[in-house]
Design a protein around this motif. Structure first.
Motif, PDB file in Angstrom:
ATOM      1  N   MET A 100       0.823  -1.213   0.000  1.00  0.00           N
ATOM      2  CA  MET A 100       0.000   0.000   0.000  1.00  0.00           C
ATOM      3  C   MET A 100       0.851   1.255   0.000  1.00  0.00           C
ATOM      4  SD  MET A 100      -2.907  -1.098   2.714  1.00  0.00           S
ATOM      5  CE  MET A 100      -3.943   0.339   2.533  1.00  0.00           C
ATOM      6  N   PHE A 104      -0.825   3.330  -6.169  1.00  0.00           N
ATOM      7  CA  PHE A 104      -1.928   2.492  -6.614  1.00  0.00           C
ATOM      8  C   PHE A 104      -1.876   2.254  -8.135  1.00  0.00           C
ATOM      9  CE2 PHE A 104      -6.270   2.909  -8.346  1.00  0.00           C
ATOM     10  CZ  PHE A 104      -6.865   1.783  -7.839  1.00  0.00           C
ATOM     11  N   ARG A 107       0.967  -0.108  -9.084  1.00  0.00           N
ATOM     12  CA  ARG A 107       0.679  -1.500  -8.752  1.00  0.00           C
ATOM     13  C   ARG A 107      -0.246  -2.111  -9.794  1.00  0.00           C
ATOM     14  NH1 ARG A 107      -2.084  -1.481  -3.554  1.00  0.00           N
ATOM     15  NH2 ARG A 107      -2.033   0.784  -3.630  1.00  0.00           N
ATOM     16  N   THR A 108      -1.222  -1.309 -10.245  1.00  0.00           N
ATOM     17  CA  THR A 108      -2.175  -1.835 -11.231  1.00  0.00           C
ATOM     18  C   THR A 108      -1.484  -1.993 -12.588  1.00  0.00           C
ATOM     19  OG1 THR A 108      -3.834  -0.608 -10.003  1.00  0.00           O
ATOM     20  CG2 THR A 108      -4.506  -1.524 -12.104  1.00  0.00           C
ATOM     21  N   TRP A 111       0.366  -5.196 -12.699  1.00  0.00           N
ATOM     22  CA  TRP A 111      -0.475  -6.346 -13.022  1.00  0.00           C
ATOM     23  C   TRP A 111      -0.710  -6.434 -14.527  1.00  0.00           C
ATOM     24  CZ3 TRP A 111      -1.274 -10.699 -10.907  1.00  0.00           C
ATOM     25  CH2 TRP A 111      -1.279 -10.828  -9.525  1.00  0.00           C
ATOM     26  N   GLY A 145      -7.708  -7.324 -10.082  1.00  0.00           N
ATOM     27  CA  GLY A 145      -7.150  -6.020  -9.719  1.00  0.00           C
ATOM     28  C   GLY A 145      -7.837  -5.440  -8.500  1.00  0.00           C
ATOM     29  N   TYR A 148      -6.853  -7.477  -5.364  1.00  0.00           N
ATOM     30  CA  TYR A 148      -5.467  -7.200  -4.997  1.00  0.00           C
ATOM     31  C   TYR A 148      -5.348  -5.834  -4.333  1.00  0.00           C
ATOM     32  CZ  TYR A 148      -0.595  -5.955  -5.474  1.00  0.00           C
ATOM     33  OH  TYR A 148       0.674  -5.529  -5.208  1.00  0.00           O
ATOM     34  N   ASN A 149      -5.994  -4.832  -4.913  1.00  0.00           N
ATOM     35  CA  ASN A 149      -5.835  -3.475  -4.397  1.00  0.00           C
ATOM     36  C   ASN A 149      -6.601  -3.219  -3.108  1.00  0.00           C
ATOM     37  OD1 ASN A 149      -4.070  -1.877  -6.052  1.00  0.00           O
ATOM     38  ND2 ASN A 149      -5.503  -2.283  -7.713  1.00  0.00           N
ATOM     39  N   PHE A 150      -7.740  -3.879  -2.949  1.00  0.00           N
ATOM     40  CA  PHE A 150      -8.605  -3.514  -1.826  1.00  0.00           C
ATOM     41  C   PHE A 150      -8.574  -4.501  -0.663  1.00  0.00           C
ATOM     42  CE2 PHE A 150     -11.045  -1.479  -5.479  1.00  0.00           C
ATOM     43  CZ  PHE A 150     -10.387  -0.275  -5.324  1.00  0.00           C
ATOM     44  N   THR A 210     -14.431   2.700  -9.130  1.00  0.00           N
ATOM     45  CA  THR A 210     -13.131   2.725  -9.806  1.00  0.00           C
ATOM     46  C   THR A 210     -13.272   2.836 -11.323  1.00  0.00           C
ATOM     47  OG1 THR A 210     -10.993   1.669 -10.018  1.00  0.00           O
ATOM     48  CG2 THR A 210     -12.908   0.233 -10.046  1.00  0.00           C
ATOM     49  N   ILE A 213      -8.802   0.742 -12.550  1.00  0.00           N
ATOM     50  CA  ILE A 213      -8.564  -0.695 -12.649  1.00  0.00           C
ATOM     51  C   ILE A 213      -9.187  -1.237 -13.939  1.00  0.00           C
ATOM     52  CG2 ILE A 213      -9.052  -2.927 -11.590  1.00  0.00           C
ATOM     53  CD1 ILE A 213      -8.883  -1.530  -8.875  1.00  0.00           C
TER      54      ILE A 213
END
Lengths: 272, 357
Positions: A100, A104, A107-108, A111, A145, A148-150, A210, A213
């Motif tokens: 984190m 953000f 990180r996306t 992926w 996505g 993974y992010n949340f 979102t 993503i």
């Protein structure tokens, strides 16, 4: 004396009025007017066009699925973490929070690179003569996505509630003859509901709104409601329709907030 | 006496490098109110948790009605625990809390309802079925915790400082409630406390513990009147503990003055410790006393006055309903059977020796 203390609230008041309340009122104003400034409900009604409804439906479906997957992954993890000694926990929590600290978007994007047709994952699979994974630009990639992010936003509130449960309450259930499974089902899970509700909201709301993503992992073909709103603002420059759709989305968010208010009276779950 | 119900054999337990229980042996009889008494860290709660199944001893065995239950899970044991902080299920009503154990055992609805009514009546909270846990006071919550445990008809009820969080008046009321409950139920109570007054009031048997060892086992009268060592004497009530010399049987030299006593068998000219309870000291006219001294402090305590009397270089603690003002010269007189002689520990280590029953 009292007035001096009140003055200290000044900067915060200025901040929230200029950056929260005024923008919100502007969205409401744009949503309820057309380009000439006359009152209209047309912008709100735009949600009923087939493609917008489809986007909203898909958004609700994908964010609900992601929230469910997050919950199923996060609960056992939070349960394991809450049973650890404190010094062990902080290390594992750190591992979880570490990603984190990275941006953000990065990180996306990472992926995206991993999942690409000729990306890292498929190269590794190809090396072992395994069939390539083709999930980039599909709803599956979007769910991946989102989860993974949340996921951390689900783990932390549940963990926070679980560590606050008195160990003797669990011991009392065992003492009264309950098996470990019965204790989990009848005591631990009911007592952790505030954390679960809080986690669900904290995953569901950002997942529902979102557009990054879905943009990066869903290609340009899969449109979520967030993407539609983004397009209205940026490509069509139609702030009125964008605001109208935002307002509709806000209704869904307010509904989830109401749900928290109902179950989380003490605000326990959100305290982190 | 009644049969042995629980036999604790050679139980040791340590946390990290800290030895909490050291080769402890103890048996508990049927229908006994047994209190584990000691300062914090003496191992009493650990021992209770071993009985409840929440801790496993490193060594030794726990025998319950002839069965080895050392490694049995808590939910398989025929005993129930009342926890220090009540540990009620806050997401359930009072009735659901009490019904928890019975529902798990699959009892019928009618049976459960009868039991809830009976248990609430027993703890004087009739009509509280549908209240929430948060709406009850600490004392009421504790009584619900007791009700929740006893509806399962355990053979033994384990109580871990259940009155610790209550105020004095409520604590005293609950002490009588617990004695009444125990007599009505006819089951064994094992009670953990650091409060010596609580232990003296309620127990059939008191086990005084310190640093993982049992210091003395006995009835409240035994423990109070005939403490076996200085630790027990000091822990149970106020006392004057004085180094002395046993001149011969029935004569002890305290601070250079010979006192008659009733103890025998300590040898001749042997160093001993004597315990004299403050209320057993009579302050008399100087010529009538065995030692004379000067009153240095007087404090009014309600029931009695607490006085300190300086005599032969020792500050004697005296409780009396008669007040002698500061600086008055008084005589100290002690009845021979109020002098309790204890073997002197020969080394520091022996401060906490295992006292054989």
């Amino acid at each position: 004396m009292k007035n001096k203390k009140k003055l200290l609230a000044g900067p915060y008041l200025f901040w929230s009025v200029s950056f929260t309340i005024i923008p919100l009122l502007m969205i409401v104003y744009y949503a309820l007017t057309d380009k000439t400034g006359a009152f209209t409900l047309q912008n709100l009604a735009k949600i009923t066009t087939p493609e917008n409804l489809k986007a909203l439906g898909l958004s609700l479906l994908l964010s609900a699925l992601s929230t469910l997957i997050c919950l199923l992954l996060a609960y056992p993890l939070a349960l394991i973490l809450s049973n650890r000694q404190v010094n062990q926990t902080s290390f594992i929590v750190l591992i979880f929070i570490l990603p984190m600290w990275m941006n953000f978007l990065l990180r996306t994007l990472a992926w995206q690179t991993l999942l690409e047709k000729n990306g890292v994952i498929n190269s590794v699979l190809g090396f072992f003569h395994l069939p390539p994974l083709q999930i980039i630009n599909t709803p599956y990639a979007i769910i991946l996505g989102m989860v993974y992010n949340f996921l951390p936003f689900m783990v932390l509130p549940i963990y926070n509630v679980l560590v606050k449960i008195d160990k003797d309450v669990i011991n009392a259930a065992l003492d009264l003859g309950a098996t470990r499974a019965q204790t989990l089902w009848k005591v631990i899970i009911p007592l952790s509901i505030p954390g679960i509700i809080s986690g669900i909201t904290m995953v569901f709301i950002p997942a529902l709104t979102t557009f990054v993503i879905s943009d990066l992992l869903g290609g340009s073909k899969i449109l979520l409601i967030g993407n539609i709103i983004e397009q209205e603002f940026k490509q069509s420059s139609n702030w009125n329709v964008g605001s109208g759709l935002s307002l509709i989305l806000m209704v869904f968010i307010l509904l989830s907030m109401a749900l928290i208010g109902k179950y989380d009276k003490d605000g326990e779950g959100t305290a982190f | 006496m009644a049969n042995k119900l629980i036999d604790i054999v050679n139980v040791s337990k340590s946390f990290d490098d800290n030895l909490v229980l050291d080769e402890l042996n103890l048996y508990i009889r049927e229908n006994e109110f047994l209190t584990l008494l000691g300062p914090s860290g003496c191992g009493k709660t650990t021992l209770l948790r071993i009985l409840g199944g929440f801790e496993t001893p490193d060594k030794g065995r726990v025998i319950f009605e002839g069965q080895d239950i050392t490694n049995l899970a808590p939910n398989k044991r025929q005993l129930n625990t009342v926890f220090q902080k009540y540990a009620l299920f806050t997401h359930m009503t009072i009735a659901d809390n009490i019904a928890f154990g019975l529902k798990i055992k699959g009892k019928s609805k009618a049976y459960i309802n009868d039991k809830i009514k009976y248990a609430l009546k027993l703890v004087n909270l009739d009509g509280y079925e549908n209240r929430s846990v948060d709406s009850l006071s600490g004392g009421q919550q504790q009584r619900i915790a007791i009700a929740r445990a006893i509806v399962n008809e355990p053979k033994v009820l384990l109580l871990d400082e259940p009155l610790g969080a209550l105020d004095l008046k409520l604590r005293q009321d609950m002490q009588y409630e617990l004695i009444r409950l125990k007599n009505e139920l006819g089951i064994t109570f094992i009670y953990v406390t650091h409060d010596q007054e609580e232990a003296l009031t309620m127990s059939d048997t008191i086990v005084v513990m310190n640093q993982g060892y049992i210091q003395q086992i006995g009835t409240p009268e035994d423990i109070y009147n005939e403490p076996e060592n200085a630790f027990v004497a000091d822990f149970i009530g106020d006392s004057n503990i004085i180094s002395a010399r046993m001149v011969r049987d029935k004569l002890v030299n305290i601070l250079g003055v010979d006192f008659e006593c009733v103890d025998t068998g300590f040898g001749e000219n042997k160093p001993v410790d004597v315990v004299i309870r403050p209320e057993d000291i009579d302050l008399v006219a100087p010529e009538k006393g065995i030692i004379t001294g000067i009153v240095t402090h007087v404090i009014f305590k309600g029931v009695h006055y607490e006085m300190e009397v300086m005599a032969n270089n020792y500050e004697w603690l005296v409780h009396s309903t008669d007040m002698f003002p500061v600086d008055s010269v008084v005589g100290i007189w002690v009845n021979p059977f109020d002098i309790q002689i204890m073997k002197k520990p020969e080394s520091e280590d022996e401060e906490a020796v295992i006292i054989e029953e």
